[in-house]
Scaffold this motif. Sequence first.
Motif, PDB file in Angstrom:
ATOM      1  N   HIS A   1     -19.352  54.791 -38.561  1.00  0.00           N
ATOM      2  CA  HIS A   1     -18.192  54.071 -38.033  1.00  0.00           C
ATOM      3  C   HIS A   1     -18.094  52.711 -38.718  1.00  0.00           C
ATOM      4  O   HIS A   1     -19.104  52.150 -39.152  1.00  0.00           O
ATOM      5  CB  HIS A   1     -18.276  53.917 -36.508  1.00  0.00           C
ATOM      6  CG  HIS A   1     -19.330  52.955 -36.047  1.00  0.00           C
ATOM      7  ND1 HIS A   1     -20.650  53.312 -35.891  1.00  0.00           N
ATOM      8  CD2 HIS A   1     -19.244  51.632 -35.731  1.00  0.00           C
ATOM      9  CE1 HIS A   1     -21.342  52.268 -35.492  1.00  0.00           C
ATOM     10  NE2 HIS A   1     -20.529  51.238 -35.390  1.00  0.00           N
ATOM     11  N   PHE A   2     -16.866  52.201 -38.803  1.00  0.00           N
ATOM     12  CA  PHE A   2     -16.622  50.954 -39.533  1.00  0.00           C
ATOM     13  C   PHE A   2     -15.553  50.123 -38.830  1.00  0.00           C
ATOM     14  O   PHE A   2     -14.572  50.662 -38.284  1.00  0.00           O
ATOM     15  CB  PHE A   2     -16.149  51.252 -40.960  1.00  0.00           C
ATOM     16  CG  PHE A   2     -17.138  51.971 -41.809  1.00  0.00           C
ATOM     17  CD1 PHE A   2     -18.145  51.293 -42.474  1.00  0.00           C
ATOM     18  CD2 PHE A   2     -17.077  53.361 -41.932  1.00  0.00           C
ATOM     19  CE1 PHE A   2     -19.054  51.980 -43.256  1.00  0.00           C
ATOM     20  CE2 PHE A   2     -17.980  54.054 -42.707  1.00  0.00           C
ATOM     21  CZ  PHE A   2     -18.976  53.358 -43.377  1.00  0.00           C
ATOM     22  N   ASP A   3     -15.741  48.817 -38.881  1.00  0.00           N
ATOM     23  CA  ASP A   3     -14.684  47.869 -38.511  1.00  0.00           C
ATOM     24  C   ASP A   3     -13.745  47.789 -39.708  1.00  0.00           C
ATOM     25  O   ASP A   3     -14.113  47.285 -40.767  1.00  0.00           O
ATOM     26  CB  ASP A   3     -15.302  46.506 -38.197  1.00  0.00           C
ATOM     27  CG  ASP A   3     -14.267  45.407 -37.981  1.00  0.00           C
ATOM     28  OD1 ASP A   3     -13.040  45.685 -38.055  1.00  0.00           O
ATOM     29  OD2 ASP A   3     -14.670  44.245 -37.755  1.00  0.00           O
ATOM     30  N   ALA A   4     -12.506  48.291 -39.545  1.00  0.00           N
ATOM     31  CA  ALA A   4     -11.568  48.375 -40.668  1.00  0.00           C
ATOM     32  C   ALA A   4     -10.582  47.212 -40.703  1.00  0.00           C
ATOM     33  O   ALA A   4      -9.624  47.236 -41.483  1.00  0.00           O
ATOM     34  CB  ALA A   4     -10.815  49.697 -40.609  1.00  0.00           C
TER      35      ALA A   4
ATOM     36  N   ALA B   1      -9.490  41.234 -42.818  1.00  0.00           N
ATOM     37  CA  ALA B   1     -10.185  42.277 -43.565  1.00  0.00           C
ATOM     38  C   ALA B   1     -11.230  42.960 -42.702  1.00  0.00           C
ATOM     39  O   ALA B   1     -11.761  42.395 -41.739  1.00  0.00           O
ATOM     40  CB  ALA B   1     -10.837  41.691 -44.810  1.00  0.00           C
ATOM     41  N   GLY B   2     -11.534  44.199 -43.073  1.00  0.00           N
ATOM     42  CA  GLY B   2     -12.600  44.931 -42.413  1.00  0.00           C
ATOM     43  C   GLY B   2     -13.950  44.605 -43.020  1.00  0.00           C
ATOM     44  O   GLY B   2     -14.064  43.823 -43.974  1.00  0.00           O
TER      45      GLY B   2
ATOM     46  N   TYR C   1     -14.242  49.610 -47.070  1.00  0.00           N
ATOM     47  CA  TYR C   1     -13.358  49.672 -48.239  1.00  0.00           C
ATOM     48  C   TYR C   1     -14.067  49.744 -49.583  1.00  0.00           C
ATOM     49  O   TYR C   1     -13.451  50.099 -50.587  1.00  0.00           O
ATOM     50  CB  TYR C   1     -12.402  48.471 -48.245  1.00  0.00           C
ATOM     51  CG  TYR C   1     -13.074  47.117 -48.272  1.00  0.00           C
ATOM     52  CD1 TYR C   1     -13.549  46.571 -49.467  1.00  0.00           C
ATOM     53  CD2 TYR C   1     -13.233  46.377 -47.113  1.00  0.00           C
ATOM     54  CE1 TYR C   1     -14.163  45.325 -49.490  1.00  0.00           C
ATOM     55  CE2 TYR C   1     -13.826  45.128 -47.122  1.00  0.00           C
ATOM     56  CZ  TYR C   1     -14.301  44.614 -48.306  1.00  0.00           C
ATOM     57  OH  TYR C   1     -14.911  43.375 -48.323  1.00  0.00           O
ATOM     58  N   ILE C   2     -15.354  49.417 -49.668  1.00  0.00           N
ATOM     59  CA  ILE C   2     -15.990  49.311 -50.985  1.00  0.00           C
ATOM     60  C   ILE C   2     -16.160  50.668 -51.657  1.00  0.00           C
ATOM     61  O   ILE C   2     -16.204  51.715 -51.012  1.00  0.00           O
ATOM     62  CB  ILE C   2     -17.367  48.613 -50.909  1.00  0.00           C
ATOM     63  CG1 ILE C   2     -18.338  49.453 -50.052  1.00  0.00           C
ATOM     64  CG2 ILE C   2     -17.238  47.205 -50.395  1.00  0.00           C
ATOM     65  CD1 ILE C   2     -19.781  48.960 -50.143  1.00  0.00           C
TER      66      ILE C   2
END
Length: 791
Positions: free
Chosen positions: A365-368, A411-412, A417-418
């Motif tokens: 999971h990611f903070d987008a 930005a997340g 995004y990388i």
Amino acid sequence: MSSHSILRKAVLTALYGAGALSALPVAAQTQSSSSDMTVVNVVGSRRATSSLTDTVAPVDVISLSKASEQGAQFDLAQTLTFISPSFNSTRQSGADGADLVDSAALRGLSSDQTLVLVNGKRRHTSSLVNIFGARNRGATGTDMNAIPVMAIKDVQVLRDGAAAQYGSDAIAGVMDIGLKKNVGCESAVGYGQYGAGDGKNWLASAYCGFAVAGGTVGITGEFLDRGRSNRAEEGNPRIIGDSKTRNKTLYVNGEIPAGPGRVYFTGGVQQRDASSGAFARNADTDVPAKNSVAMYPNGFVPFINGDMDDRYAIFGYRQKVGEWNADLSQTYGYNRLKYDISNTLNASIANLDLLNGGKGVSADHFDAGGFSFQQSTTNFDMNRYFEGVAGDGLNVAFGAEYRAEKYKIFAGEPGSYIDADGAGGGNAGSQGFPGFQPADATSAKRHSSAAYLDLEADLNKNTKLQGALRWEKYSDFGSTVTGKIAGSYRVADPVLLRASASTGFRAPSLQQAYFSSTYTDFVAGVATNISISPAVGPVGKIAGLDPLKEEKSRSYTLGATWTPNDALSVTADLYHIKIKDRIVLSGQFNEDNYPALAAKLATLGVGAAQFFVNSVDTKTQGLDLTASHKATLFGNKLTTFLAMNFSKTEVTDIHTPAALQGFEDVLLSERERLFLEQGGPRRKATLGFDYATGALETNFKIIHFGPQTLGTWSGTAAGVPNQKYEAKTSADLGFTYAFNKTTKLSFGAANIFDVHPTPQDPLETDNGFKYESVQFGLNGVAYFARLHLKF
């Protein structure tokens, strides 16, 4: 009572039930403080002595007291969709953020071309700009579901252009949501689910109004939990249907005497947790680009989760100044949407881990990142009615407005995004929704000032005339002047004719002007950014684009009301709306369709780009028709009503920016044009019957949606026909039993014939399913029960 008053009451009763009449005196009456200060709330008129019978343009007043007691729909957008013929809102699925916020619109136009007020004051829009979905693409809009139905007294819908009266956005019309502040308490608990057994809805809502210091204060609290539904076929790993949402909402609304006038205030907060399923990733064909077998050996569905925070506040003071009514107010609105992507992975990180001897995993999971929008509006308004001037009397109103707006993209976290493995084969960013990159981060703001003059004259007992002029200046694109003239003439006691002509505008939203989203793809083994870029950003500038400017409109209406007797009434209103320089989201420009531009973009590391541009002129024509009849059947009251809307929008011209000339088919493809023209149905009708027999009330509504034609990914140029959605008709059936004056139980079903849209090729639809989210939506029949208490 005049025949016009009879007409208005008959139409309200027929369309919205006997409860609709409870709102009429409140909207039309005057209230006096110690200084005889007059307060009114009729949208479309600033006249202190106005009532619903005085308006020169069509105004619907929809009481929501009955909807909060008996309705099959639990949220405001869906409630209005199945009441108002010119209002449309369809829940989207497979459309990213558009799944989380239900957009809504009038008369087939975009959601940002309808102005929404609360208690007569401008409400802020959502921070979301719709990028995907079959409706309102490229548009912002007001999140109607941020306000609980229980808190609302009525919704007034002005079906006429009104930018000269209220400012930007009021091209299709104005909706004014009036909140309750009556003394007394009521509550409702409800449950609903689809016939398939999913999409379980739980509702708990309560309102209490108190007498405080010579005034009243009303407080509403609501908890609404909507479960996820899934209409994917057996064997399809997709989750397609309603998003999962949980709303916790608190609203307060009041008015208290203070000195020579009255203080009024409104405050609302909502916390919404929402979740929507993205496209499925397979266990075989999507490895390693989109999946890692070590993490999801059977494939997976990423979830796009939205943490939404909405706040709204009004504080104002009204008083008499001599013979004038004065009103000074401050309004604040804030909306934030933060994305958290779960049940996902960053395939490039997982692939790098595998290449380095690991199992091939990344975080799941990611903070987008996300965005927010803030609006602060100051209003000062004056009005006075002069008896015997310009005939029988003249109302003069004038005022000023100052508005400040802020829009931010944040930005997340890097993992969202990388690109970790270079050209190793794993796609960059979180699957389902790549996060906003630092280059996307934005902090934009602007302000505007406005002044208006509004005159309304009773030339004689049969003739009324209204004129308005408004000047506005925006810090980002300049100034504009709009005007309106409208009038009504009573030909005979049963017949009233009315007409209007106006110019209008819509300022580009900050969301459209500054939205930026970038994700990384690989083209010939080279990392390439794919971007939706603002015209004022580096990508937009190298493409030679101009900053966004206002949309301009010309609107005309012609209507009549006919009431031959107390039992029968008919209203009909034609409308014609031309909009110039509509803002649209372009198609994607890349090396395949525009090599010269692609070469310029490559100098910024961008391989393909889309832009918001002022490029389209449209014409919308239509007819709103209502008819009602009251009768007695077997000694009981039967009310019958018919409400219809016919609307057709056409693209009449495309103004291509100089840098993009010759590429009109990319700027606005056939697919995008059809979304603009037919994203909503061109025909909608409701035929309803309400029959009351003692303690039991039965409500039966036949609902019809006209046909729609939408585009495909391949396009007709490739020999693939457009999506053809046939007209569909279904019905709602509900029963309400009153145990006593304070307790009612309602139960029934919506879409009782289990109607679905016409099946299409899922490879050609926007959401990848066998039909788009159109007409009745994807889900089919739904059942509900609701218990309502007054105490």
